[in-house]
Design an enzyme around this catalytic site. Structure first.
Site, PDB file in Angstrom:
ATOM      1  N   LYS A  13       0.824  -1.220   0.000  1.00 35.43           N
ATOM      2  CA  LYS A  13       0.000   0.000   0.000  1.00 35.43           C
ATOM      3  C   LYS A  13       0.855   1.266   0.000  1.00 35.43           C
ATOM      4  CE  LYS A  13      -1.999  -0.764   3.944  1.00 35.43           C
ATOM      5  NZ  LYS A  13      -1.453  -2.058   4.347  1.00 35.43           N
ATOM      6  N   ARG A 127      11.831  -6.708   4.434  1.00 35.42           N
ATOM      7  CA  ARG A 127      11.840  -5.245   4.605  1.00 35.42           C
ATOM      8  C   ARG A 127      12.485  -4.869   5.940  1.00 35.42           C
ATOM      9  NH1 ARG A 127       6.058  -2.401   5.028  1.00 35.42           N
ATOM     10  NH2 ARG A 127       6.143  -3.170   7.139  1.00 35.42           N
ATOM     11  N   ARG A 136      11.253  -1.840  12.335  1.00 34.89           N
ATOM     12  CA  ARG A 136      10.204  -1.266  13.172  1.00 34.89           C
ATOM     13  C   ARG A 136       9.975  -2.167  14.374  1.00 34.89           C
ATOM     14  NH1 ARG A 136       5.455  -0.253   8.820  1.00 34.89           N
ATOM     15  NH2 ARG A 136       4.287  -1.328  10.445  1.00 34.89           N
ATOM     16  N   ARG A 147      -0.404  -8.916  13.634  1.00 34.24           N
ATOM     17  CA  ARG A 147      -0.931  -7.897  12.705  1.00 34.24           C
ATOM     18  C   ARG A 147      -1.754  -8.544  11.602  1.00 34.24           C
ATOM     19  NH1 ARG A 147       4.623  -5.511  11.415  1.00 34.24           N
ATOM     20  NH2 ARG A 147       3.674  -4.482   9.631  1.00 34.24           N
TER      21      ARG A 147
HETATM   22  P1  ADP Z   1       1.165  -2.203   8.391  1.00 38.45           P
HETATM   23  O1  ADP Z   1      -0.111  -2.072   7.623  1.00 38.45           O
HETATM   24  O2  ADP Z   1       2.343  -2.521   7.507  1.00 38.45           O
HETATM   25  O3  ADP Z   1       1.082  -3.123   9.558  1.00 38.45           O
HETATM   26  P2  ADP Z   1       0.979   0.596   9.272  1.00 38.45           P
HETATM   27  O4  ADP Z   1       2.121   1.536   9.205  1.00 38.45           O
HETATM   28  O5  ADP Z   1      -0.203   0.896   8.413  1.00 38.45           O
HETATM   29  O6  ADP Z   1       1.571  -0.827   9.024  1.00 38.45           O
HETATM   30  O7  ADP Z   1       0.436   0.521  10.789  1.00 38.45           O
HETATM   31  C1  ADP Z   1       1.292   0.196  11.867  1.00 38.45           C
HETATM   32  C2  ADP Z   1       0.509   0.175  13.187  1.00 38.45           C
HETATM   33  O8  ADP Z   1      -0.044   1.482  13.443  1.00 38.45           O
HETATM   34  C3  ADP Z   1      -0.695  -0.747  13.232  1.00 38.45           C
HETATM   35  O9  ADP Z   1      -0.342  -2.098  13.526  1.00 38.45           O
HETATM   36  C4  ADP Z   1      -1.527  -0.095  14.360  1.00 38.45           C
HETATM   37  O10 ADP Z   1      -0.994  -0.372  15.638  1.00 38.45           O
HETATM   38  C5  ADP Z   1      -1.304   1.386  14.097  1.00 38.45           C
HETATM   39  N1  ADP Z   1      -2.345   1.921  13.188  1.00 38.45           N
HETATM   40  C6  ADP Z   1      -2.145   2.427  11.936  1.00 38.45           C
HETATM   41  N2  ADP Z   1      -3.309   2.819  11.389  1.00 38.45           N
HETATM   42  C7  ADP Z   1      -4.279   2.560  12.311  1.00 38.45           C
HETATM   43  C8  ADP Z   1      -5.700   2.708  12.352  1.00 38.45           C
HETATM   44  N3  ADP Z   1      -6.380   3.206  11.306  1.00 38.45           N
HETATM   45  N4  ADP Z   1      -6.349   2.313  13.476  1.00 38.45           N
HETATM   46  C9  ADP Z   1      -5.711   1.824  14.524  1.00 38.45           C
HETATM   47  N5  ADP Z   1      -4.382   1.629  14.558  1.00 38.45           N
HETATM   48  C10 ADP Z   1      -3.664   1.990  13.474  1.00 38.45           C
END
Ligand code: ADP
Length: 191
Positions: A13, A127, A136, A147
């Site tokens: 994404k 990654r 991370r 996740r």
């Molecule tokens: P990925 O999709 O690769 O796991 P992201 O960078 O989108 O990584 O998100 C990392 C973390 O940030 C998520 O696992 C969550 O803890 C938090 N997070 C991100 N977006 C949201 C959201 N819309 N609602 C709740 N938590 C979120």
């Protein structure tokens, strides 16, 4: 163009959203990036989110809903935006809907990138090794599996929510990066 990018962790994404951001001149709004910035800066939201993110859970809806509702009303979003990582459960999707209705903003499309789970784990672990400054906090195998489970249980239903509205476009996220970009552009050009 007002877009949502949907897909599990590692689906690509972020990579695709930054390409579409450049091509269509609309900002990519990544809740994950915003929250990581807040964690790094040690703000109140960051302190609240840090441990939740490290274990791969979702931060409370009200936190992300309020960040995004404010952000999409900024001047640089007048032409459109790409939501990357939001909404992540049905309640966020419904909350977003009411903000959009209230502001008379119409979504153009929800682009879902579909990728098989085995590929996701391999991509993210790779990654994590390649990230400058170290992986991370949530790129450990344990947090990653969590996740993916959270995605299946809470985020996958969001696709159905937008399918019912007739704006979901599901694309094959397992092709080469450039091919995925081409698929997205042709889906957007046909809107
Ligand atoms: P990925 O999709 O690769 O796991 P992201 O960078 O989108 O990584 O998100 C990392 C973390 O940030 C998520 O696992 C969550 O803890 C938090 N997070 C991100 N977006 C949201 C959201 N819309 N609602 C709740 N938590 C979120």
């Amino acid at each position: 163009m007002k877009l949502i990018f949907l897909g599990p962790p590692g689906a690509g994404k972020g990579t695709q959203a930054s390409r579409i951001e450049a091509a269509y001149e609309i900002p990519q709004l990544s809740t994950g990036d915003m929250l990581r910035t807040a964690v790094a800066a040690g703000t109140d939201i960051g302190k609240q989110a840090k441990d939740i993110m490290a274990r791969g859970d979702l931060v409370p809806d009200e936190v992300v809903v309020s960040i995004i509702s404010e952000r999409i009303q900024a001047a640089d979003c007048a032409n459109g935006f790409i939501l990357d990582g939001f909404p992540r459960n049905l309640s966020q999707a419904r909350e977003l809907d009411s903000v959009l209705v209230e502001k008379s903003i119409d979504l153009d499309a929800v682009i879902e990138l579909a990728v098989d789970p085995e590929i996701l784990i391999a991509r993210i672990l790779k990654r994590a090794q390649e990230t400058a400054g170290g992986p991370r906090d949530d790129d450990t195998e344990e947090a990653l599996e969590h996740r993916l489970r959270v995605y299946e249980e809470q985020t996958a239903p969001v696709a159905d929510f937008y399918a019912e509205k007739g704006i979901l476009r599901t694309l094959d996220g397992m092709q080469e990066i450039d091919d995925v970009t081409r698929q997205i552009r042709s889906a957007l050009d046909s809107i």
